[in-house]
Design a protein around this motif. Sequence first.
Motif, PDB file in Angstrom:
ATOM      1  N   LEU A 197     -19.270 -15.969 -20.571  1.00 15.48           N
ATOM      2  CA  LEU A 197     -19.769 -17.223 -21.147  1.00 15.48           C
ATOM      3  C   LEU A 197     -19.015 -18.408 -20.541  1.00 15.48           C
ATOM      4  CD1 LEU A 197     -21.487 -18.685 -23.377  1.00 15.48           C
ATOM      5  CD2 LEU A 197     -19.482 -18.401 -24.852  1.00 15.48           C
ATOM      6  N   LEU A 198     -17.719 -18.223 -20.298  1.00 15.57           N
ATOM      7  CA  LEU A 198     -16.897 -19.280 -19.709  1.00 15.57           C
ATOM      8  C   LEU A 198     -17.070 -19.389 -18.196  1.00 15.57           C
ATOM      9  CD1 LEU A 198     -13.578 -18.707 -21.697  1.00 15.57           C
ATOM     10  CD2 LEU A 198     -15.341 -20.446 -22.106  1.00 15.57           C
ATOM     11  N   GLY A 199     -17.771 -18.423 -17.595  1.00 16.08           N
ATOM     12  CA  GLY A 199     -18.008 -18.456 -16.158  1.00 16.08           C
ATOM     13  C   GLY A 199     -16.906 -17.833 -15.325  1.00 16.08           C
ATOM     14  N   ILE A 200     -16.030 -17.031 -15.946  1.00 17.73           N
ATOM     15  CA  ILE A 200     -14.961 -16.361 -15.208  1.00 17.73           C
ATOM     16  C   ILE A 200     -15.580 -15.185 -14.464  1.00 17.73           C
ATOM     17  CG2 ILE A 200     -12.769 -15.125 -15.389  1.00 17.73           C
ATOM     18  CD1 ILE A 200     -12.244 -16.853 -17.951  1.00 17.73           C
ATOM     19  N   PRO A 201     -15.592 -15.210 -13.120  1.00 15.72           N
ATOM     20  CA  PRO A 201     -16.397 -14.256 -12.361  1.00 15.72           C
ATOM     21  C   PRO A 201     -15.942 -12.800 -12.421  1.00 15.72           C
ATOM     22  CG  PRO A 201     -15.134 -15.652 -10.883  1.00 15.72           C
ATOM     23  CD  PRO A 201     -14.926 -16.191 -12.266  1.00 15.72           C
ATOM     24  N   VAL A 202     -14.646 -12.561 -12.637  1.00 15.79           N
ATOM     25  CA  VAL A 202     -14.134 -11.189 -12.669  1.00 15.79           C
ATOM     26  C   VAL A 202     -13.194 -11.044 -13.855  1.00 15.79           C
ATOM     27  CG1 VAL A 202     -12.790  -9.426 -11.440  1.00 15.79           C
ATOM     28  CG2 VAL A 202     -14.315 -10.947 -10.163  1.00 15.79           C
ATOM     29  N   TYR A 203     -13.351  -9.950 -14.594  1.00 16.50           N
ATOM     30  CA  TYR A 203     -12.495  -9.661 -15.748  1.00 16.50           C
ATOM     31  C   TYR A 203     -12.016  -8.225 -15.628  1.00 16.50           C
ATOM     32  CZ  TYR A 203     -11.246  -8.756 -20.663  1.00 16.50           C
ATOM     33  OH  TYR A 203     -10.591  -8.401 -21.825  1.00 16.50           O
ATOM     34  N   ALA A 204     -10.686  -8.042 -15.575  1.00 16.64           N
ATOM     35  CA  ALA A 204     -10.100  -6.703 -15.485  1.00 16.64           C
ATOM     36  C   ALA A 204      -9.316  -6.406 -16.756  1.00 16.64           C
ATOM     37  CB  ALA A 204      -9.182  -6.603 -14.281  1.00 16.64           C
ATOM     38  N   ILE A 205      -9.458  -5.180 -17.247  1.00 20.24           N
ATOM     39  CA  ILE A 205      -8.745  -4.732 -18.441  1.00 20.24           C
ATOM     40  C   ILE A 205      -7.888  -3.521 -18.074  1.00 20.24           C
ATOM     41  CG2 ILE A 205      -8.964  -3.818 -20.780  1.00 20.24           C
ATOM     42  CD1 ILE A 205     -11.731  -5.112 -20.949  1.00 20.24           C
ATOM     43  N   PHE A 206      -6.601  -3.597 -18.400  1.00 22.37           N
ATOM     44  CA  PHE A 206      -5.685  -2.461 -18.283  1.00 22.37           C
ATOM     45  C   PHE A 206      -5.360  -2.017 -19.705  1.00 22.37           C
ATOM     46  CE2 PHE A 206      -5.366  -4.548 -14.289  1.00 22.37           C
ATOM     47  CZ  PHE A 206      -5.010  -3.579 -13.357  1.00 22.37           C
ATOM     48  N   ASP A 207      -5.540  -0.728 -20.000  1.00 18.24           N
ATOM     49  CA  ASP A 207      -5.368  -0.238 -21.364  1.00 18.24           C
ATOM     50  C   ASP A 207      -4.248   0.808 -21.420  1.00 18.24           C
ATOM     51  OD1 ASP A 207      -5.583   0.700 -23.959  1.00 18.24           O
ATOM     52  OD2 ASP A 207      -7.769   0.614 -23.961  1.00 18.24           O
ATOM     53  N   PRO A 208      -3.024   0.391 -21.804  1.00 17.55           N
ATOM     54  CA  PRO A 208      -1.905   1.329 -21.879  1.00 17.55           C
ATOM     55  C   PRO A 208      -2.075   2.404 -22.958  1.00 17.55           C
ATOM     56  CG  PRO A 208      -1.105  -0.930 -21.795  1.00 17.55           C
ATOM     57  CD  PRO A 208      -2.586  -0.994 -22.023  1.00 17.55           C
ATOM     58  N   ARG A 209      -3.022   2.247 -23.857  1.00 24.30           N
ATOM     59  CA  ARG A 209      -3.259   3.283 -24.874  1.00 24.30           C
ATOM     60  C   ARG A 209      -3.845   4.527 -24.238  1.00 24.30           C
ATOM     61  NH1 ARG A 209      -7.485   1.272 -28.602  1.00 24.30           N
ATOM     62  NH2 ARG A 209      -8.353   0.834 -26.557  1.00 24.30           N
ATOM     63  N   THR A 210      -4.685   4.339 -23.211  1.00 26.81           N
ATOM     64  CA  THR A 210      -5.417   5.459 -22.611  1.00 26.81           C
ATOM     65  C   THR A 210      -5.045   5.711 -21.154  1.00 26.81           C
ATOM     66  OG1 THR A 210      -7.210   3.982 -21.927  1.00 26.81           O
ATOM     67  CG2 THR A 210      -7.413   5.029 -24.097  1.00 26.81           C
ATOM     68  N   GLY A 211      -4.283   4.791 -20.541  1.00 27.98           N
ATOM     69  CA  GLY A 211      -3.973   4.925 -19.120  1.00 27.98           C
ATOM     70  C   GLY A 211      -5.205   4.741 -18.262  1.00 27.98           C
ATOM     71  N   SER A 212      -6.066   3.832 -18.687  1.00 25.76           N
ATOM     72  CA  SER A 212      -7.304   3.574 -17.957  1.00 25.76           C
ATOM     73  C   SER A 212      -7.654   2.096 -18.074  1.00 25.76           C
ATOM     74  CB  SER A 212      -8.444   4.446 -18.504  1.00 25.76           C
ATOM     75  OG  SER A 212      -8.729   4.078 -19.837  1.00 25.76           O
ATOM     76  N   GLY A 213      -8.769   1.733 -17.483  1.00 24.15           N
ATOM     77  CA  GLY A 213      -9.222   0.353 -17.572  1.00 24.15           C
ATOM     78  C   GLY A 213     -10.558   0.184 -16.898  1.00 24.15           C
ATOM     79  N   ALA A 214     -10.952  -1.070 -16.753  1.00 25.92           N
ATOM     80  CA  ALA A 214     -12.235  -1.381 -16.131  1.00 25.92           C
ATOM     81  C   ALA A 214     -12.175  -2.780 -15.531  1.00 25.92           C
ATOM     82  CB  ALA A 214     -13.365  -1.292 -17.147  1.00 25.92           C
ATOM     83  N   VAL A 215     -12.981  -2.970 -14.492  1.00 27.43           N
ATOM     84  CA  VAL A 215     -13.143  -4.286 -13.871  1.00 27.43           C
ATOM     85  C   VAL A 215     -14.614  -4.660 -13.996  1.00 27.43           C
ATOM     86  CG1 VAL A 215     -12.933  -5.655 -11.765  1.00 27.43           C
ATOM     87  CG2 VAL A 215     -11.269  -3.835 -12.246  1.00 27.43           C
ATOM     88  N   PHE A 216     -14.862  -5.845 -14.555  1.00 28.94           N
ATOM     89  CA  PHE A 216     -16.214  -6.339 -14.798  1.00 28.94           C
ATOM     90  C   PHE A 216     -16.491  -7.516 -13.868  1.00 28.94           C
ATOM     91  CE2 PHE A 216     -14.596  -4.436 -18.634  1.00 28.94           C
ATOM     92  CZ  PHE A 216     -15.646  -3.661 -19.092  1.00 28.94           C
ATOM     93  N   SER A 217     -17.734  -7.580 -13.358  1.00 28.24           N
ATOM     94  CA  SER A 217     -18.109  -8.674 -12.451  1.00 28.24           C
ATOM     95  C   SER A 217     -19.620  -8.875 -12.482  1.00 28.24           C
ATOM     96  CB  SER A 217     -17.628  -8.370 -11.027  1.00 28.24           C
ATOM     97  OG  SER A 217     -18.215  -7.178 -10.553  1.00 28.24           O
ATOM     98  N   ASP A 218     -20.090  -9.788 -11.667  1.00 29.49           N
ATOM     99  CA  ASP A 218     -21.523 -10.080 -11.513  1.00 29.49           C
ATOM    100  C   ASP A 218     -22.156 -10.560 -12.814  1.00 29.49           C
ATOM    101  OD1 ASP A 218     -21.411  -9.215  -8.800  1.00 29.49           O
ATOM    102  OD2 ASP A 218     -21.572  -7.134  -9.491  1.00 29.49           O
ATOM    103  N   ILE A 219     -21.836 -11.788 -13.173  1.00 31.89           N
ATOM    104  CA  ILE A 219     -22.383 -12.387 -14.404  1.00 31.89           C
ATOM    105  C   ILE A 219     -23.895 -12.554 -14.255  1.00 31.89           C
ATOM    106  CG2 ILE A 219     -22.372 -14.442 -15.873  1.00 31.89           C
ATOM    107  CD1 ILE A 219     -19.437 -14.868 -14.992  1.00 31.89           C
ATOM    108  N   HIS A 220     -24.617 -12.189 -15.300  1.00 28.42           N
ATOM    109  CA  HIS A 220     -26.066 -12.359 -15.314  1.00 28.42           C
ATOM    110  C   HIS A 220     -26.503 -12.780 -16.713  1.00 28.42           C
ATOM    111  CE1 HIS A 220     -27.392  -8.585 -17.434  1.00 28.42           C
ATOM    112  NE2 HIS A 220     -26.126  -8.347 -17.240  1.00 28.42           N
ATOM    113  N   PRO A 221     -27.649 -13.461 -16.820  1.00 28.35           N
ATOM    114  CA  PRO A 221     -28.113 -13.901 -18.139  1.00 28.35           C
ATOM    115  C   PRO A 221     -28.729 -12.740 -18.930  1.00 28.35           C
ATOM    116  CG  PRO A 221     -29.650 -14.593 -16.441  1.00 28.35           C
ATOM    117  CD  PRO A 221     -28.495 -13.945 -15.736  1.00 28.35           C
ATOM    118  N   THR A 222     -28.508 -12.758 -20.240  1.00 24.74           N
ATOM    119  CA  THR A 222     -29.154 -11.819 -21.157  1.00 24.74           C
ATOM    120  C   THR A 222     -29.609 -12.615 -22.367  1.00 24.74           C
ATOM    121  OG1 THR A 222     -27.261 -11.231 -22.559  1.00 24.74           O
ATOM    122  CG2 THR A 222     -27.483 -10.036 -20.451  1.00 24.74           C
ATOM    123  N   PRO A 223     -30.457 -12.045 -23.225  1.00 26.09           N
ATOM    124  CA  PRO A 223     -30.868 -12.773 -24.433  1.00 26.09           C
ATOM    125  C   PRO A 223     -29.692 -13.157 -25.341  1.00 26.09           C
ATOM    126  CG  PRO A 223     -32.324 -10.924 -24.044  1.00 26.09           C
ATOM    127  CD  PRO A 223     -31.204 -10.798 -23.049  1.00 26.09           C
TER     128      PRO A 223
END
Length: 188
Positions: free
Chosen positions: A129-155
């Motif tokens: 919503l803020l227009g930040i093109p890439v968002y990465a999450i590091f999760d020390p609870r699980t030793g995993s994470g994800a990288v999100f990109s490519d903003i697109h409109p949805t309802p």
Amino acid sequence: MTTVSPLYRTMRDALHSLDDTVPGKFEITREGIVHDMMAPSRPHEFTVAQVSRRLERVMPDDLLAHTGEPDVESASEGVMRHPDVMVIPWTEMEGDGSFDPRTLLAAIEVVSRSNPDNDWVGKLRDYPLLGIPVYAIFDPRTGSGAVFSDIHPTPEGPRYATRKDFFYGEDVTIADWTIPSEDLPRYA
């Protein structure tokens, strides 16, 4: 001219009046104020420092993997957030006030033990919503994470179209830079 809702202005003023008097971290979402009362743990802060340092080793000198103040704010959207790491041009450090979210190249969060939904749900909704093109999450609870990109409109509003999951130990690509995720701490 940017329109700022009276509710957002009231929440922002309330947070300013609480500065240095109430422990924890405050952020504003469209749903209201998020208050994380817990101080970040050593594993959280170590991960933040390691991710920042690893990014700075591979990024050009005119960029910064910033871990400090101020917040990222869009008053017109009614959102004020504070990423654990913000990839921004050094020139954005000049001036006063919050960072304009449109100047961030990426936002990185290390999931807190006390409020994981803030990173996995709330910020996953707010950052596109803020227009930040890439968002990465590091999760020390699980030793995993994800990288999100490519903003697109949805309802329901802008969302990330691409999600790339990773496990600690794998290389992680955040925007144009790839860093190792080995030896990052896990929560006990």
